[in-house]
Scaffold this motif. Sequence first.
Motif, short mmCIF file in Angstrom:
data_model
loop_
_atom_site.label_atom_id
_atom_site.label_comp_id
_atom_site.label_asym_id
_atom_site.label_seq_id
_atom_site.Cartn_x
_atom_site.Cartn_y
_atom_site.Cartn_z
N MET A 1 -34.73 -113.28 5.51
CA MET A 1 -34.12 -112.95 4.09
C MET A 1 -34.74 -111.97 3.45
O MET A 1 -34.25 -111.31 2.50
CB MET A 1 -33.92 -114.29 3.29
CG MET A 1 -32.76 -115.15 3.68
SD MET A 1 -31.26 -114.49 3.98
CE MET A 1 -30.88 -114.21 2.25
N LYS A 2 -36.12 -111.79 3.64
CA LYS A 2 -36.92 -110.78 3.20
C LYS A 2 -36.78 -109.20 3.55
O LYS A 2 -37.26 -108.22 2.94
CB LYS A 2 -38.35 -111.13 2.97
CG LYS A 2 -38.96 -111.18 4.31
CD LYS A 2 -40.35 -111.42 4.18
CE LYS A 2 -41.11 -111.11 5.55
NZ LYS A 2 -42.59 -111.22 5.41
N SER A 3 -35.93 -109.00 4.55
CA SER A 3 -35.55 -108.00 4.99
C SER A 3 -34.49 -107.02 4.35
O SER A 3 -33.56 -107.76 3.76
CB SER A 3 -35.16 -108.10 6.56
OG SER A 3 -36.46 -108.46 7.28
N TYR A 4 -34.76 -105.80 4.34
CA TYR A 4 -33.89 -104.74 3.56
C TYR A 4 -33.48 -103.64 4.17
O TYR A 4 -34.32 -103.08 4.95
CB TYR A 4 -34.16 -104.51 1.95
CG TYR A 4 -34.17 -105.69 1.02
CD1 TYR A 4 -33.34 -105.97 0.22
CD2 TYR A 4 -35.41 -106.69 1.03
CE1 TYR A 4 -33.42 -106.85 -0.75
CE2 TYR A 4 -35.41 -107.62 0.16
CZ TYR A 4 -34.66 -107.61 -0.67
OH TYR A 4 -34.64 -108.91 -1.45
N HIS A 5 -32.31 -103.17 4.29
CA HIS A 5 -31.96 -101.88 4.95
C HIS A 5 -31.08 -101.29 4.17
O HIS A 5 -29.86 -101.43 4.14
CB HIS A 5 -31.29 -102.19 6.43
CG HIS A 5 -31.32 -100.98 7.29
ND1 HIS A 5 -30.42 -100.74 8.55
CD2 HIS A 5 -31.84 -99.70 7.03
CE1 HIS A 5 -30.57 -99.57 8.75
NE2 HIS A 5 -31.11 -99.15 8.10
N PHE A 6 -31.37 -100.02 3.53
CA PHE A 6 -30.46 -99.39 2.75
C PHE A 6 -30.28 -97.91 3.53
O PHE A 6 -31.21 -97.27 4.04
CB PHE A 6 -31.22 -99.21 1.32
CG PHE A 6 -31.80 -100.42 0.90
CD1 PHE A 6 -30.56 -101.27 0.17
CD2 PHE A 6 -32.76 -100.54 0.48
CE1 PHE A 6 -30.83 -102.17 -0.58
CE2 PHE A 6 -33.19 -101.81 -0.11
CZ PHE A 6 -32.19 -102.68 -0.67
N ILE A 7 -29.24 -97.43 3.42
CA ILE A 7 -28.76 -96.01 3.79
C ILE A 7 -28.20 -95.30 2.30
O ILE A 7 -27.04 -95.72 2.20
CB ILE A 7 -27.81 -96.00 5.03
CG1 ILE A 7 -28.67 -96.72 6.22
CG2 ILE A 7 -27.63 -94.37 5.41
CD1 ILE A 7 -27.66 -96.55 7.34
N THR A 8 -28.58 -94.38 2.09
CA THR A 8 -28.39 -93.68 1.10
C THR A 8 -28.15 -92.16 1.12
O THR A 8 -28.59 -91.43 2.10
CB THR A 8 -29.60 -93.40 -0.22
OG1 THR A 8 -30.06 -94.89 -0.54
CG2 THR A 8 -29.21 -92.74 -1.25
N ASN A 9 -26.88 -91.75 0.77
CA ASN A 9 -26.43 -90.49 1.13
C ASN A 9 -26.44 -89.48 -0.17
O ASN A 9 -25.56 -90.23 -1.01
CB ASN A 9 -24.98 -90.56 1.74
CG ASN A 9 -25.06 -91.23 2.99
OD1 ASN A 9 -25.41 -90.62 4.08
ND2 ASN A 9 -24.61 -92.34 3.14
N TRP A 10 -26.83 -88.29 -0.03
CA TRP A 10 -27.07 -87.58 -1.25
C TRP A 10 -26.39 -86.37 -0.64
O TRP A 10 -26.37 -85.89 0.40
CB TRP A 10 -28.24 -87.21 -1.83
CG TRP A 10 -28.93 -88.39 -2.40
CD1 TRP A 10 -28.36 -89.67 -3.18
CD2 TRP A 10 -30.31 -88.28 -2.80
NE1 TRP A 10 -29.58 -90.23 -3.71
CE2 TRP A 10 -30.55 -89.43 -3.49
CE3 TRP A 10 -31.24 -87.47 -2.77
CZ2 TRP A 10 -31.93 -89.92 -4.14
CZ3 TRP A 10 -32.48 -87.79 -3.34
CH2 TRP A 10 -32.83 -89.02 -3.89
N GLU A 11 -25.45 -85.48 -1.64
CA GLU A 11 -25.33 -84.02 -1.33
C GLU A 11 -25.25 -83.31 -2.40
O GLU A 11 -24.79 -83.50 -3.52
CB GLU A 11 -23.73 -84.12 -0.66
CG GLU A 11 -23.01 -82.93 -0.30
CD GLU A 11 -21.58 -83.11 0.23
OE1 GLU A 11 -21.13 -82.07 0.10
OE2 GLU A 11 -21.21 -84.19 0.29
N LEU A 12 -25.85 -82.14 -2.41
CA LEU A 12 -25.94 -81.19 -3.26
C LEU A 12 -26.06 -79.74 -3.11
O LEU A 12 -26.49 -79.58 -1.90
CB LEU A 12 -27.01 -81.57 -4.29
CG LEU A 12 -28.45 -81.50 -3.46
CD1 LEU A 12 -29.61 -81.33 -4.88
CD2 LEU A 12 -28.91 -82.70 -2.89
N GLU A 13 -25.76 -78.89 -3.82
CA GLU A 13 -25.93 -77.46 -3.38
C GLU A 13 -27.09 -77.17 -3.75
O GLU A 13 -27.95 -76.86 -4.75
CB GLU A 13 -24.92 -76.70 -4.70
CG GLU A 13 -24.51 -75.35 -4.17
CD GLU A 13 -23.45 -74.73 -5.02
OE1 GLU A 13 -23.72 -73.42 -4.94
OE2 GLU A 13 -22.66 -75.24 -5.44
N ALA A 14 -27.65 -76.80 -2.44
CA ALA A 14 -28.98 -76.58 -2.42
C ALA A 14 -29.38 -76.18 -0.81
O ALA A 14 -28.54 -76.56 -0.05
CB ALA A 14 -30.04 -77.62 -2.49
N SER A 15 -30.60 -75.48 -0.65
CA SER A 15 -30.78 -75.35 0.81
C SER A 15 -31.60 -76.59 1.34
O SER A 15 -32.31 -77.29 0.50
CB SER A 15 -31.79 -74.03 1.17
OG SER A 15 -32.70 -74.29 0.37
#
Length: 170
Positions: A1-15
Amino acid sequence: MKSYHFITNWELEASCAEVYKILKASDDLPRWWPSVYLKVKTIENGGENGLGKTIELYTKGWLPYTLRWQSRVTEVHPDDHSGFSLEALGDFVGRGIWTFTQEGPMCKIVYDWKIEAEKPLLKYLSFLFKPIFSANHHWAMRKGLESLKLELRRVRGESDVPAPPPPTFT
């Protein structure tokens, strides 16, 4: 129960090169992402391109607790700016993988964060408060995207960029 798995997606105008440079400069995190990073201290510079760089972090979210942990860079991709990986130790134990993909003018960013909570509050109360602890992480990442967009504008020399708020210590 103490395990965490996060996937975050960002998108922005940049190189991807711009994003890579900002996120790899870990000592600057408290300046441009002050809602989360209260203090960062380099304890080992690492080798070429920052491989092995180790830092101590003092972080927070919107919940009333702080975290102390270390991050060590375990993989870098400086030639194509496609990302880097880190190992976490301390109040968190696990790994994080930043991946950057250029699609036209947009940089698509994925942060894959797989950790186990070791801080007693998180470790022993995860079974009860996991949704709240998860919401805290998502808040921190939303603030990160907002802050990264502002930092890109500052790096590019745009004159109308507001200064980041000073960090608050809890």
